[in-house]
Design an enzyme around this catalytic site. Structure first.
Site, PDB file in Angstrom:
ATOM      1  N   LYS A   1       2.734  25.167  -4.565  1.00  0.00           N
ATOM      2  CA  LYS A   1       1.462  24.591  -4.096  1.00  0.00           C
ATOM      3  C   LYS A   1       1.565  23.067  -4.125  1.00  0.00           C
ATOM      4  CE  LYS A   1      -1.164  28.650  -5.542  1.00  0.00           C
ATOM      5  NZ  LYS A   1      -2.185  29.221  -6.432  1.00  0.00           N
TER       6      LYS A   1
ATOM      7  N   ARG B   1       0.816  -1.218   0.000  1.00  0.00           N
ATOM      8  CA  ARG B   1       0.000   0.000   0.000  1.00  0.00           C
ATOM      9  C   ARG B   1       0.854   1.273   0.000  1.00  0.00           C
ATOM     10  NH1 ARG B   1      -3.655   0.089  -2.250  1.00  0.00           N
ATOM     11  NH2 ARG B   1      -2.888   2.008  -3.143  1.00  0.00           N
TER      12      ARG B   1
ATOM     13  N   GLU C   1       5.683  39.596  -9.960  1.00  0.00           N
ATOM     14  CA  GLU C   1       4.347  39.346 -10.505  1.00  0.00           C
ATOM     15  C   GLU C   1       3.736  40.672 -10.923  1.00  0.00           C
ATOM     16  OE1 GLU C   1       1.753  37.105  -7.869  1.00  0.00           O
ATOM     17  OE2 GLU C   1       0.002  38.200  -8.595  1.00  0.00           O
TER      18      GLU C   1
ATOM     19  N   LYS D   1       5.240  39.070  -5.062  1.00  0.00           N
ATOM     20  CA  LYS D   1       3.856  38.851  -5.463  1.00  0.00           C
ATOM     21  C   LYS D   1       2.994  40.066  -5.130  1.00  0.00           C
ATOM     22  CE  LYS D   1       2.618  34.639  -5.676  1.00  0.00           C
ATOM     23  NZ  LYS D   1       2.081  33.286  -5.377  1.00  0.00           N
TER      24      LYS D   1
ATOM     25  N   ASP E   1       0.224  37.548 -14.432  1.00  0.00           N
ATOM     26  CA  ASP E   1      -0.827  36.825 -13.730  1.00  0.00           C
ATOM     27  C   ASP E   1      -2.199  37.078 -14.327  1.00  0.00           C
ATOM     28  OD1 ASP E   1      -1.530  35.024 -11.685  1.00  0.00           O
ATOM     29  OD2 ASP E   1      -2.346  36.695 -10.516  1.00  0.00           O
TER      30      ASP E   1
END
Lengths: 285, 285, 285, 285, 285, 285
Positions: free
Chosen positions: E139, E103, E201, E171, E222
């Site tokens: 992410k 597993r 960004e 960002k 973006d």
């Protein structure tokens, strides 16, 4: 001076691991199912036997790690003597937190108090017969040596070396492989650091004479009868510490102490002491 | 089928930590000083008492971690019965490695064999009086639960739950806070997963009737006398497993087993069993 | 007897952590991009300075942890003296593995060889002037104490205590808070275990007289000039080990040794020794 | 903008490990024996040399981990210049806690301040001769890279890559195995991520021309004399960063900087810098 | 050049933790009860879907950690394309070991192959429309970033930065707090190391113009539509890498790639990719 | 009763590891360069999709570990249903701390909310068609099993066993090697502890009859059509729990539930659920 506590830095990882061992992957499924979030509990940990307390700091940490907001009052610190019914600790707050931490807190405190109680029972007898200190060995529970050595001190005993690295103890197998007491002692003196004490185990008075001729800090007199121990103490004549070991029990410790040895080392106070039965109950009003 | 060993992945970290605890920061200063690098040693670990062996895989790992080149032959595996003098393991190779690993290997094997031996002594009596299995509790040594639960099986016992997360056990304090046996059982059924068994501790036959009316997988009959236990078994009538606990000793286990309960749980086989005395000696020719 | 190696169990975690620190989350992006998988490399680590080697076992472990199939031959073990150009180790196998492990292996070996070399330079001078051993302190690099203490031994020095727990060393601040040399020594004797040596730091001959009247295992003679040291040695008269410390350098160590002290402790051999410059190059044919 | 501190999450595990290394299994036996529980101490950490401070956050954490109730005031933060006698930190509270944490706190702060001071000494000279930044290398102490790279910044230097994974640096051995500067650069460009800079080490101006024809982010000009460096800078003509390395000392750094390079990388500021001598004393009134 | 494997030093701890998570405190109670010790099993892991393989090295380690004596043959390495029914790995040996490790091995390999397959599906489309590389983001699954970034490369994608420390990515929230694109870029240039690339960004072409006037290594465009992206690419004119992000799917990736951007970053290939269904079955004869 | 949170002791190590994975060796170089130390930020985490929340406690811990002084208000706890725009959490304080912790907090919360949302979508359909609970499997993300099992409960599902050790699940490969359903069940009953439930996977109604004749706690009906499931439920007749598995999707779960099974187990809610898109933004005024 009161027994100084072990640094929390040493104790907390042991308690944390014990809690994780008990919580597993899902936490306390009984308590989480059965006890409402908001329920409060007012608990005491009390002794159900006479004995000597140890491991209380660790028990406190167990409760704190589960819930830092619990109110905890320690009534008996490490080294305190208790009678049946004596309250050792009071814990007040979230019922969930208390019931979840209970078993781990008790597992540590009962075991360490068992070590302290066993030690104290020998210390008391030895004191009546001579000057000998009761000392523990390296026969401790894997992972718990620091706590158990501390519990021995709580019981009035003293600590032998903490591991293979902080003192030289030349034992029978070392002597056999090294080719005798004398070459073993000489090798130890040549290589050990100046802050390291040297002790040698001897099985006979002949070996003892050899050891004393070389000079050592302590001699471990293994499995000797009280009369032979007395003779050994006389041979040493204060030139080294004398430590008796082997078959030490509540029955034999008195005569051994009476032989005049400085130290009596005992494995079973750490490897075979039964726990002291402590229990957690609702506080009565 | 022979007792399957614990996965090495679970055992090795415990042994490694125990070795590091003993080696400290400088290793074995006695052996390093006294024993020549090239010295060989031919050793046996033998029992000095009758008993049941456990913890042997861990002892093997201790020697291997210090020196993977040691020759090791296991003569008695976990679960084997030994008489005084029986050889449990043979180790051959570097004298330094053997003497450095000795204490940790023995500390684990003696303790686990002590658990197995204590368990076996109860199992044997219980078997003569009934069908009851001897089962352990969560009163285990912090950090050693997996090994001790395995040692219980080596002694012929069975395991209760492994932690707070793998089964529901509603105890007296839960019942008190939850407001009774019935609400506690209902809450447990509502929240516990379908693969989780539910057991409830009852102190009286009235509580037992309540519990059986709700339906549970097992009942823990706490501190009941054998006659009351017999009545409890009759009330349950096979609808749940019956487990007796409280004051179980070599004296009481027979009558308890004779009451017809399925299980007898005992804390002292893990928390207070004395070690089985195993020793390492030079192999005789 | 050759210097016994540190147990791999102590060394490997340090090397593993150092490699993970260097590999980060993506490994060696340069080598992985630039060096073909199948490329082989035949490398030597050679010294670029005269000195004494230490940390070689750790360097070997660094290469093994990256690729256990590398062929490694150690030409100079810990404690060996090297001249510029002397080959210390040969490594043969995957070019990727060798280039990836190179920096960590060198970082450890260069640093430990630097400690050994600094120690040896003092040992050599001290030997010409007296019997004093050069000993290290607890002023070691965080995380590397075991390796650095070992490197000191590789350089011919001896080790002082390994930590706060394996010997008593009463320093000036302890004396100040405890209210003097005498109460401090008495408290230490009352509480320290029998295998623990007791040393006290004294700044004046008056303090020394006090200490000797109480009896200790060793005295730390702090920042005394050679003539005062000589007087101190005479006061002690063999009743304790004498240790000089403070402002020990290649210039001062001779006169200090000539004062007759048993030990000279030096912080800078562990906290400020420059590395010994070792480099990895392609093996010449 | 002030130098941002390292995240505590990165620093605390290093300090915790250093404390456990020092506490061993029994804690501070000297302090626990000699210093009364209730004794208070009012201490300062002051510099005994001129220099630049670093590692102060780690020192604070050392005291906090031993006793969170200590009162701590930081007088000089990382990057501050100090003169002999300048107080860096004040600590007030339990004498036991302060004396137990002292050595670890100083070991880290002295070492990091040593790195900062060494860096600052080069930065100051370089600044007088050109625009070059002083940068560190991967020749750092195993386990302490983050702290040492931070100390370099405290000393006014800059950081090169943090490990093998965050930038490509093609060195001489890579070029040799890859078959030249050009194939090595092409392979790197083909495989490295777009956020990864590529630097190549060149030993000759011919190699430099090759590298510039391919295009790279930076060139490492290894072991070139100032005149050759000047020519190299002219060849590069602003198309890449120019970094000089090899035999950088307080004597050579001025001429190297004067050659017009952008960066000067130096191993010894992390691998061989002596500590800055900081000491803990009783605060004077 | 084949995709270089991740260092085992990085992968093994993840696999070990996953096995311990699954083994719990008692190991595989089903297999230990039901499968005889001596039973052998001849198994294959085959794909049940078309896709791209990743995580195979980790799967191999899972089997090896449970039983190093298993015979393992890898038929498809990371990066290989598979059709339903294709055998990826063969495992032969102890049935217990194989069923216990199954597993965890599959959990890792299925997940990583899912990431690789998702990546490959975008890479293929992007390739038909332009030159853009598909790159992943931060992410990723907590604890699995290294494996997932590697799986992205197995699928033909490229890696963006590995964490907060190896590149600057300014960002929208940074820009807002810093007071605009220009001050943010200037601050980054003043403080970031020379081996660290700087990306910013931008949400509008006006911001893009500002950024290009300052100069950066890359711009993150973006949530722009393909026509706006095309204009942005034209504004940048090769002076920086252009990266598109936001709402990237199999439907939109073609037009985005056709806009001429260098990079398209996609979160869902790591945070929301379904697994590739691999299964372990008995090998057919 | 509200879903009890996981013990912080279980969650914190996962979050800490995730933060360290992201911080790398140097921390957040963007934020440290661009955001002034004293800047404050007032942020909200809001959902951008409809769904069910989970993992919020872990997200809170992420912010706390970076900066314990942040002000955090949780608006939606685990198990809460959210619409697009709904605020889940508010965080106020140091802009640096919030921006540094943001990604890790979101990575965990988005993933766990994705699991909860996927589970809830099946739970809702199943509820309309029958009494079946949706349960998860061991097909979880390595290292995150406790969190994902908790997220399943947040979504209204139930948990199957947590690992290999807390229940017996005899699967097809076990049956094949053990030689049939009957010997496998008998072996399991002989060896498994009394608190461990036994479930057996059956592929045919013939196997089901065999299993029911032996008696088990639960049967796993693998890959059966709804009509066959209905027949299976009828054969079982309440003597065991019935669990359907295989090809469960939003389309099939209704008919499967309508067959009358007690449980429907689904791998994809843990191994392939897309995240729920949560984002951190500046709080609007």
């Amino acid at each position: 001076m009161a027994l100084p506590p072990l640094p929390r830095l040493l104790v907390e990882p042991i308690v944390r691991a014990a809690l994780l061992e008990d919580l597993g992957r899902a936490g306390d499924v009984t308590t989480d199912s059965v006890i409402p979030t908001e329920a409060r509990f007012d608990a005491v940990i009390a002794s159900r036997q006479p004995g000597v307390i140890a491991g209380i700091d660790a028990a406190v940490i167990a409760f704190e790690l589960i819930d830092p907001s619990l109110g905890i009052v320690v009534e008996r610190r490490d080294g305190a003597t208790v009678a049946p019914g004596d309250v050792v600790m009071r814990i007040n707050g979230s019922a969930r937190a208390i019931l979840t931490a209970e078993r781990v807190a008790l597992n540590i405190a009962c075991r360490m108090s068992g070590v302290a109680t066993a030690t104290a029972s020998l210390v008391e007898i030895a004191r009546r017969h001579g000057k000998a200190h009761i000392v523990c060995t390296r026969k401790t529970t894997p992972g718990l040596r620091a706590l158990e050595k501390h519990a021995v001190k709580a019981g009035g005993g003293s600590n032998h070396r903490f591991g293979l690295d902080d003192a030289v103890l030349i034992k029978d197998n070392h002597i056999a492989v090294a080719g005798g007491v004398v070459p073993a002692i000489r090798a130890a003196k040549a290589h050990a650091g100046h802050m390291v004490k040297i002790e040698v185990e001897v099985d006979t008075l002949a070996q003892l004479e050899e050891a004393m001729a070389e000079g050592v800090d302590a001699v471990l007199l293994d499995n000797m009868t009280p009369p032979v121990l007395r003779e050994a103490v006389s041979i040493v004549g204060g030139r080294a510490l004398t430590e008796a070991s082997g078959r030490v029990s509540r029955e034999t410790v008195g005569p051994i102490a009476a032989s005049g040895v400085d130290l009596i080392s005992v494995g079973w106070i750490t490897h075979s002491a039964p726990i002291l039965d402590l229990g957690l109950d609702a506080a009565s009003v």
